[in-house]
Design a protein around this motif. Structure first.
Motif, PDB file in Angstrom:
ATOM      1  N   ARG A  99      24.313  25.406   8.185  1.00 17.15           N
ATOM      2  CA  ARG A  99      24.597  24.683   9.422  1.00 17.15           C
ATOM      3  C   ARG A  99      26.104  24.613   9.667  1.00 17.15           C
ATOM      4  NH1 ARG A  99      25.883  19.435  10.945  1.00 17.15           N
ATOM      5  NH2 ARG A  99      26.125  18.914   8.731  1.00 17.15           N
ATOM      6  N   ILE A 100      26.509  24.822  10.922  1.00 12.44           N
ATOM      7  CA  ILE A 100      27.898  24.619  11.299  1.00 12.44           C
ATOM      8  C   ILE A 100      28.151  23.119  11.359  1.00 12.44           C
ATOM      9  CG2 ILE A 100      29.584  24.867  13.156  1.00 12.44           C
ATOM     10  CD1 ILE A 100      28.442  27.561  13.780  1.00 12.44           C
ATOM     11  N   ALA A 101      29.075  22.643  10.521  1.00 14.37           N
ATOM     12  CA  ALA A 101      29.290  21.203  10.386  1.00 14.37           C
ATOM     13  C   ALA A 101      30.371  20.679  11.313  1.00 14.37           C
ATOM     14  CB  ALA A 101      29.643  20.870   8.932  1.00 14.37           C
ATOM     15  N   SER A 102      31.479  21.419  11.463  1.00 17.82           N
ATOM     16  CA  SER A 102      32.589  20.918  12.273  1.00 17.82           C
ATOM     17  C   SER A 102      33.467  22.075  12.730  1.00 17.82           C
ATOM     18  CB  SER A 102      33.430  19.917  11.476  1.00 17.82           C
ATOM     19  OG  SER A 102      34.052  20.561  10.373  1.00 17.82           O
ATOM     20  N   THR A 103      34.325  21.790  13.700  1.00 17.17           N
ATOM     21  CA  THR A 103      35.303  22.755  14.187  1.00 17.17           C
ATOM     22  C   THR A 103      36.674  22.376  13.643  1.00 17.17           C
ATOM     23  OG1 THR A 103      34.046  23.083  16.234  1.00 17.17           O
ATOM     24  CG2 THR A 103      36.335  23.814  16.221  1.00 17.17           C
ATOM     25  N   VAL A 104      37.283  23.296  12.892  1.00 17.88           N
ATOM     26  CA  VAL A 104      38.608  23.053  12.321  1.00 17.88           C
ATOM     27  C   VAL A 104      39.683  23.314  13.370  1.00 17.88           C
ATOM     28  CG1 VAL A 104      40.252  23.720  10.513  1.00 17.88           C
ATOM     29  CG2 VAL A 104      37.792  23.668  10.023  1.00 17.88           C
ATOM     30  N   ILE A 105      39.566  24.437  14.070  1.00 14.38           N
ATOM     31  CA  ILE A 105      40.488  24.785  15.142  1.00 14.38           C
ATOM     32  C   ILE A 105      39.772  25.697  16.122  1.00 14.38           C
ATOM     33  CG2 ILE A 105      41.420  26.747  13.849  1.00 14.38           C
ATOM     34  CD1 ILE A 105      44.103  26.305  15.279  1.00 14.38           C
ATOM     35  N   ASP A 106      40.012  25.502  17.401  1.00 15.65           N
ATOM     36  CA  ASP A 106      39.482  26.375  18.442  1.00 15.65           C
ATOM     37  C   ASP A 106      40.622  26.654  19.408  1.00 15.65           C
ATOM     38  OD1 ASP A 106      38.232  27.713  20.470  1.00 15.65           O
ATOM     39  OD2 ASP A 106      36.628  26.253  20.790  1.00 15.65           O
TER      40      ASP A 106
ATOM     41  N   ALA B 190      28.418  51.819   5.608  1.00 13.98           N
ATOM     42  CA  ALA B 190      27.605  51.799   4.397  1.00 13.98           C
ATOM     43  C   ALA B 190      26.740  50.548   4.278  1.00 13.98           C
ATOM     44  CB  ALA B 190      28.518  51.908   3.175  1.00 13.98           C
ATOM     45  N   GLY B 191      27.128  49.473   4.915  1.00 12.93           N
ATOM     46  CA  GLY B 191      26.376  48.227   4.807  1.00 12.93           C
ATOM     47  C   GLY B 191      26.320  47.492   6.122  1.00 12.93           C
ATOM     48  N   LYS B 192      25.121  47.055   6.504  1.00 13.82           N
ATOM     49  CA  LYS B 192      24.947  46.341   7.771  1.00 13.82           C
ATOM     50  C   LYS B 192      24.840  44.860   7.473  1.00 13.82           C
ATOM     51  CE  LYS B 192      22.206  46.551  12.041  1.00 13.82           C
ATOM     52  NZ  LYS B 192      23.381  46.839  12.879  1.00 13.82           N
ATOM     53  N   PHE B 193      25.983  44.200   7.303  1.00 14.17           N
ATOM     54  CA  PHE B 193      26.013  42.788   6.948  1.00 14.17           C
ATOM     55  C   PHE B 193      26.155  41.954   8.216  1.00 14.17           C
ATOM     56  CE2 PHE B 193      27.736  45.006   3.182  1.00 14.17           C
ATOM     57  CZ  PHE B 193      26.755  44.653   2.267  1.00 14.17           C
ATOM     58  N   ASP B 194      25.013  41.611   8.816  1.00 13.15           N
ATOM     59  CA  ASP B 194      24.980  40.874  10.072  1.00 13.15           C
ATOM     60  C   ASP B 194      24.528  39.438   9.851  1.00 13.15           C
ATOM     61  OD1 ASP B 194      25.715  43.195  11.300  1.00 13.15           O
ATOM     62  OD2 ASP B 194      23.727  43.670  12.090  1.00 13.15           O
ATOM     63  N   LEU B 195      24.739  38.622  10.870  1.00 10.27           N
ATOM     64  CA  LEU B 195      24.270  37.240  10.894  1.00 10.27           C
ATOM     65  C   LEU B 195      23.429  37.015  12.140  1.00 10.27           C
ATOM     66  CD1 LEU B 195      27.562  35.314   9.999  1.00 10.27           C
ATOM     67  CD2 LEU B 195      25.518  35.420   8.571  1.00 10.27           C
ATOM     68  N   SER B 196      22.484  36.104  12.051  1.00  8.53           N
ATOM     69  CA  SER B 196      21.728  35.663  13.220  1.00  8.53           C
ATOM     70  C   SER B 196      22.013  34.181  13.437  1.00  8.53           C
ATOM     71  CB  SER B 196      20.227  35.895  13.027  1.00  8.53           C
ATOM     72  OG  SER B 196      19.949  37.276  12.905  1.00  8.53           O
ATOM     73  N   VAL B 197      21.855  33.741  14.661  1.00 10.15           N
ATOM     74  CA  VAL B 197      22.171  32.354  15.014  1.00 10.15           C
ATOM     75  C   VAL B 197      20.897  31.618  15.401  1.00 10.15           C
ATOM     76  CG1 VAL B 197      23.488  30.860  16.567  1.00 10.15           C
ATOM     77  CG2 VAL B 197      24.462  33.039  15.810  1.00 10.15           C
ATOM     78  N   GLY B 198      20.752  30.410  14.888  1.00 11.58           N
ATOM     79  CA  GLY B 198      19.645  29.545  15.269  1.00 11.58           C
ATOM     80  C   GLY B 198      20.173  28.292  15.937  1.00 11.58           C
ATOM     81  N   VAL B 199      19.501  27.855  16.998  1.00 14.11           N
ATOM     82  CA  VAL B 199      19.951  26.682  17.757  1.00 14.11           C
ATOM     83  C   VAL B 199      18.804  25.681  17.865  1.00 14.11           C
ATOM     84  CG1 VAL B 199      20.887  25.840  19.932  1.00 14.11           C
ATOM     85  CG2 VAL B 199      21.561  28.099  19.089  1.00 14.11           C
ATOM     86  N   ALA B 200      19.072  24.437  17.526  1.00 12.28           N
ATOM     87  CA  ALA B 200      18.114  23.348  17.682  1.00 12.28           C
ATOM     88  C   ALA B 200      18.848  22.171  18.301  1.00 12.28           C
ATOM     89  CB  ALA B 200      17.490  22.969  16.341  1.00 12.28           C
ATOM     90  N   GLY B 201      18.733  22.029  19.623  1.00 14.37           N
ATOM     91  CA  GLY B 201      19.501  20.997  20.321  1.00 14.37           C
ATOM     92  C   GLY B 201      20.976  21.329  20.273  1.00 14.37           C
ATOM     93  N   ASP B 202      21.776  20.419  19.744  1.00 17.23           N
ATOM     94  CA  ASP B 202      23.214  20.663  19.601  1.00 17.23           C
ATOM     95  C   ASP B 202      23.568  21.257  18.242  1.00 17.23           C
ATOM     96  OD1 ASP B 202      23.858  19.748  22.141  1.00 17.23           O
ATOM     97  OD2 ASP B 202      24.045  17.666  21.483  1.00 17.23           O
ATOM     98  N   SER B 203      22.579  21.399  17.362  1.00 17.32           N
ATOM     99  CA  SER B 203      22.823  21.934  16.029  1.00 17.32           C
ATOM    100  C   SER B 203      22.769  23.457  16.046  1.00 17.32           C
ATOM    101  CB  SER B 203      21.789  21.390  15.041  1.00 17.32           C
ATOM    102  OG  SER B 203      21.988  21.932  13.748  1.00 17.32           O
TER     103      SER B 203
END
Length: 420
Positions: free
Chosen positions: A300-307, A276-289
């Motif tokens: 913006r992705i700020a930090s990694t909590v757990i990987d 019923a709903g197409k809730f997608d995300l797109s990713v943008g990259v600028a250098g390491d950001s």
């Protein structure tokens, strides 16, 4: 052809060749003796991380030598193999000509933030008789592995070499999987995402997250300050279903660490995506950001909590608000165009849905028609000139006098042009 144009074309060809030759999965796919090592790189998503870096050396191990990793959780396998990705370029010549005979090389594991006591380094030592040994960077560790041969080199950028046995660090190999007894809300609260954690718990979405971990889950957690920013919807005015959709929009039903996100070209489906709903995300990259695009704004992705394969949690600077969540959405809308003049107030019935309403009296005059054969631009029951153009564009027509040219140029054609 000018010299500057020639240089530009040659640079383009070099970049095309470099991008093809530095795909670790493709390189190893032609060597069946490394098929298990290659499979592990893909399953742990290390391949994506390797392919996004420019200066790197991969220490590959044959299938038969990987027995110590059999049956281990993917999170443990990823950590072990991260030690086999050096953040420097080494080929046979450089390995046999190490200054002072020994060096410590930084590995991908060092970038995780979990490395202590030199555990994220590899010791490379030129031994007697031309033999090169490899071992953990922890002081006193044995050099149990040795250099075997070169597999692939792109000088000073990308190198793959074979070593005899995997570099084993007991602290990594025997570590339990962090996802075996994971407290998601505790992790989020510690990372400054208490509001998000509370919403997950109160709506029951936390259980959806927990049930998805074993199959793969990526969470984008807004920090507490993100919920205070202008433009964030009033959560108290959302229905329970809308709030659940909003929270599910902050997670992917797959394991996508930062390297995988950087290589994403197409929109990514979230847990909220359904028929019923197409809730997608797109990713943008600028250098390491790396940023996430919703269609209404970026975060913006700020930090990694757990990987920990197959589970990763990132903090983000803004609440991810999807388009089309509600009918009369309280979310920020795109900047509107010029407002239309109000229709004349009268008691006449509204026109049928298929009929075009006449232009209001107070509307500015329409531009003159481009052809003497055209009728009045805004006559009742007829289309305006601008509407007609829009309809033609929507139907895929090309206006007279406009030429659209599609050109496809292959590298071979460029080279042929240069030779001629």
């Amino acid at each position: 052809m000018s010299l500057s144009t020639l240089i530009s074309l040659l640079s383009l060809i070099s970049l095309l060749n470099l991008s093809t030759s530095t795909n670790i999965t493709q390189v190893l796919s032609t060597h069946p003796e490394y098929s298990q090592f290659n499979a592990y790189l893909s399953q742990t998503k290390l391949a994506d991380e390797i392919n996004t870096r420019q200066t790197i050396t991969v220490l590959a191990v044959t299938n038969g030598a990987l027995a110590p990793l059999a049956g281990k959780p993917l999170s443990v396998i990823k950590n072990v193999l991260s030690l086999h990705v050096l953040l420097d370029y080494f080929d046979a010549k450089k390995l046999h000509d190490i200054p002072d005979g020994s060096t410590l090389s930084t590995t991908l594991y060092q970038t995780t933030g979990n490395a202590q006591n030199k555990i994220g380094f590899v010791n490379i030592t030129d031994l007697k008789g031309g033999k090169v040994g490899f071992g953990s960077g922890i002081p006193g560790s044995k050099l149990d592995s040795s250099y075997s041969k070169e597999i692939k080199q792109v000088p000073y950028n990308f190198s793959v070499v074979e070593i005899s046995t995997p570099i084993i660090v007991p602290e990594i190999l025997d570590a339990p999987s962090p996802t075996s007894d994971l407290n998601i809300t505790g992790l989020l609260e510690k990372a400054g995402c208490k509001t998000f954690a509370s919403l997950l718990l109160n709506t029951g979405v936390l259980k959806v997250y927990q049930s998805s971990i074993t199959k793969g889950l990526t969470v984008f957690a807004p920090n507490d300050e993100a919920f205070k920013k202008k433009g964030v919807p009033d959560l108290s005015k959302l229905t329970n279903a809308e709030l659940v959709t909003l929270l599910q929009y902050h997670a992917l039903p797959s394991y996508s660490p930062i390297g995988s996100l950087k290589s994403s070209k197409d929109p990514i489906s979230t847990i909220a995506t359904n028929g019923a709903g197409k809730f997608d995300l797109s990713v943008g990259v600028a250098g390491d950001s790396v940023s996430l695009k919703t269609g209404l704004g970026d975060s913006r992705i700020a930090s990694t909590v757990i990987d920990s394969t197959p589970f990763v949690v990132f903090t983000v600077d803004n609440v991810l608000v999807p388009k089309g969540l509600t009918g009369d959405s309280p979310f920020p809308a795109p900047t509107p165009g010029p407002a239309e003049a109000p229709a004349p107030a009268d008691d006449s019935p509204s026109p049928a849905p298929s009929a075009k309403a006449p232009s209001p009296v107070l509307s500015p005059p329409a531009p003159p028609s481009e052809s003497p054969n055209e009728g009045p631009a805004d006559a009742p029951g007829s289309e305006s000139s601008e509407d007609s153009k829009a309809d033609k564009a929507a139907a895929g027509e090309i206006a007279p006098g406009k030429i659209v040219v599609f050109v496809t140029v292959s590298v071979g054609v460029i080279v042929a042009a240069l030779v001629s």
